[in-house]
Motif scaffolding. Structure first.
Motif, PDB file in Angstrom:
ATOM      1  N   GLY A   1       6.319   5.640   1.662  1.00 27.93           N
ATOM      2  CA  GLY A   1       5.098   6.168   1.074  1.00 27.93           C
ATOM      3  C   GLY A   1       3.890   5.263   1.209  1.00 27.93           C
ATOM      4  N   LEU A   2       4.063   4.055   1.723  1.00 28.97           N
ATOM      5  CA  LEU A   2       2.938   3.145   1.903  1.00 28.97           C
ATOM      6  C   LEU A   2       2.503   3.128   3.368  1.00 28.97           C
ATOM      7  N   THR A   3       1.222   2.916   3.586  1.00 25.86           N
ATOM      8  CA  THR A   3       0.686   2.840   4.941  1.00 25.86           C
ATOM      9  C   THR A   3       0.299   1.397   5.239  1.00 25.86           C
ATOM     10  N   GLU A   4      -0.131   1.142   6.481  1.00 19.59           N
ATOM     11  CA  GLU A   4      -0.561  -0.199   6.865  1.00 19.59           C
ATOM     12  C   GLU A   4      -1.715  -0.679   5.994  1.00 19.59           C
ATOM     13  N   ALA A   5      -2.595   0.228   5.592  1.00 26.39           N
ATOM     14  CA  ALA A   5      -3.746  -0.135   4.757  1.00 26.39           C
ATOM     15  C   ALA A   5      -3.318  -0.519   3.340  1.00 26.39           C
ATOM     16  N   ASP A   6      -2.147  -0.062   2.899  1.00 27.36           N
ATOM     17  CA  ASP A   6      -1.659  -0.368   1.550  1.00 27.36           C
ATOM     18  C   ASP A   6      -0.929  -1.711   1.481  1.00 27.36           C
ATOM     19  N   LEU A   7      -0.604  -2.287   2.611  1.00 32.85           N
ATOM     20  CA  LEU A   7       0.202  -3.514   2.660  1.00 32.85           C
ATOM     21  C   LEU A   7      -0.623  -4.719   3.086  1.00 32.85           C
ATOM     22  N   THR A   8      -0.288  -5.881   2.534  1.00 35.51           N
ATOM     23  CA  THR A   8      -0.927  -7.135   2.907  1.00 35.51           C
ATOM     24  C   THR A   8       0.167  -8.177   3.122  1.00 35.51           C
ATOM     25  N   ILE A   9       0.128  -8.848   4.285  1.00 34.90           N
ATOM     26  CA  ILE A   9       1.082  -9.908   4.601  1.00 34.90           C
ATOM     27  C   ILE A   9       0.283 -11.187   4.814  1.00 34.90           C
ATOM     28  N   THR A  10       0.631 -12.230   4.056  1.00 34.04           N
ATOM     29  CA  THR A  10      -0.096 -13.491   4.118  1.00 34.04           C
ATOM     30  C   THR A  10       0.905 -14.642   4.233  1.00 34.04           C
ATOM     31  N   GLN A  11       0.613 -15.587   5.141  1.00 37.07           N
ATOM     32  CA  GLN A  11       1.428 -16.792   5.246  1.00 37.07           C
ATOM     33  C   GLN A  11       0.550 -17.980   4.913  1.00 37.07           C
ATOM     34  N   GLU A  12       0.962 -18.748   3.915  1.00 36.27           N
ATOM     35  CA  GLU A  12       0.271 -19.967   3.520  1.00 36.27           C
ATOM     36  C   GLU A  12       1.282 -21.098   3.544  1.00 36.27           C
ATOM     37  N   GLN A  13       1.100 -22.033   4.444  1.00 37.15           N
ATOM     38  CA  GLN A  13       2.006 -23.157   4.646  1.00 37.15           C
ATOM     39  C   GLN A  13       3.445 -22.655   4.742  1.00 37.15           C
ATOM     40  N   ASN A  14       4.282 -22.899   3.736  1.00 38.23           N
ATOM     41  CA  ASN A  14       5.689 -22.508   3.794  1.00 38.23           C
ATOM     42  C   ASN A  14       5.991 -21.336   2.875  1.00 38.23           C
ATOM     43  N   MET A  15       5.020 -20.479   2.626  1.00 37.65           N
ATOM     44  CA  MET A  15       5.216 -19.331   1.750  1.00 37.65           C
ATOM     45  C   MET A  15       4.733 -18.072   2.468  1.00 37.65           C
ATOM     46  N   LEU A  16       5.577 -17.043   2.483  1.00 37.10           N
ATOM     47  CA  LEU A  16       5.206 -15.743   3.024  1.00 37.10           C
ATOM     48  C   LEU A  16       5.078 -14.795   1.843  1.00 37.10           C
ATOM     49  N   LEU A  17       3.932 -14.143   1.712  1.00 38.93           N
ATOM     50  CA  LEU A  17       3.670 -13.230   0.610  1.00 38.93           C
ATOM     51  C   LEU A  17       3.436 -11.842   1.173  1.00 38.93           C
ATOM     52  N   VAL A  18       4.245 -10.879   0.725  1.00 44.42           N
ATOM     53  CA  VAL A  18       4.082  -9.485   1.106  1.00 44.42           C
ATOM     54  C   VAL A  18       3.702  -8.720  -0.156  1.00 44.42           C
TER      55      VAL A  18
END
Length: 160
Positions: free
Chosen positions: A57-74
């Motif tokens: 039910g989610l689209t690409e616009a609804d998702l955010t993927i961020t990598q900061e040093q040794n942490m991946l945040l979805v």
């Protein structure tokens, strides 16, 4: 009674392990377990990994993927316009916002991310710098080193 370990004595006698000890300390804390969205982590080869998350039910616009040093945040949040499209009689597909964190080892980088049929796939690769990779040392063939001049001590001969 105390339920966590005290890692402070280890900080006094180790050098360079502080990040690992911080990770152990944070893992030992009791946290609420959030199982949304469900995900798999697969090791596809020696240095390649894949995270698959079910984000129906989610689209690409609804998702955010961020990598900061040794942490991946979805993170994901349903857009407001989809919510106002009608009155729900039954809502079985979860549309709640989420934040999922993944602790990455050193030198692990995000290669790609794809969303196909409600399945978010994130490919990761561990890329060791050349100076950290094992290398073979060549052994040179040449003349032997001169023997050190050693003096032999004469022993007295004893007659039997």
């Amino acid at each position: 009674m105390r339920s966590t370990f005290d890692f402070q004595p280890l900080f006094r006698s180790t050098i360079g392990f502080d990040r690992m000890l911080d990770t152990l300390e944070s893992a030992s804390r009791v946290t609420s377990i959030d199982t949304w969205p469900p995900y798999d982590i697969v090791r596809t080869s020696e240095d390649d990994y894949r995270i698959s998350m079910a984000v129906a039910g989610l689209t690409e616009a609804d998702l955010t993927i961020t990598q900061e040093q040794n942490m991946l945040l979805v993170a994901g949040q349903k857009s407001e316009q989809d919510e106002a499209s009608g009155q729900y009689l039954h809502r079985g597909i979860a549309a709640r916002a989420f934040r999922r964190r993944f602790e990455l080892a050193d030198h692990v980088k995000v290669v790609s991310a794809n969303l196909v049929n409600g399945l978010l796939t994130i490919d990761l690769k561990r890329e060791l710098p050349e100076e950290m990779k094992p290398r073979r040392i060549a052994i040179a063939a040449g003349e032997a080193l001169p023997k050190a001049m050693t003096k032999q001590i004469e022993a007295e001969k004893q007659a039997a």
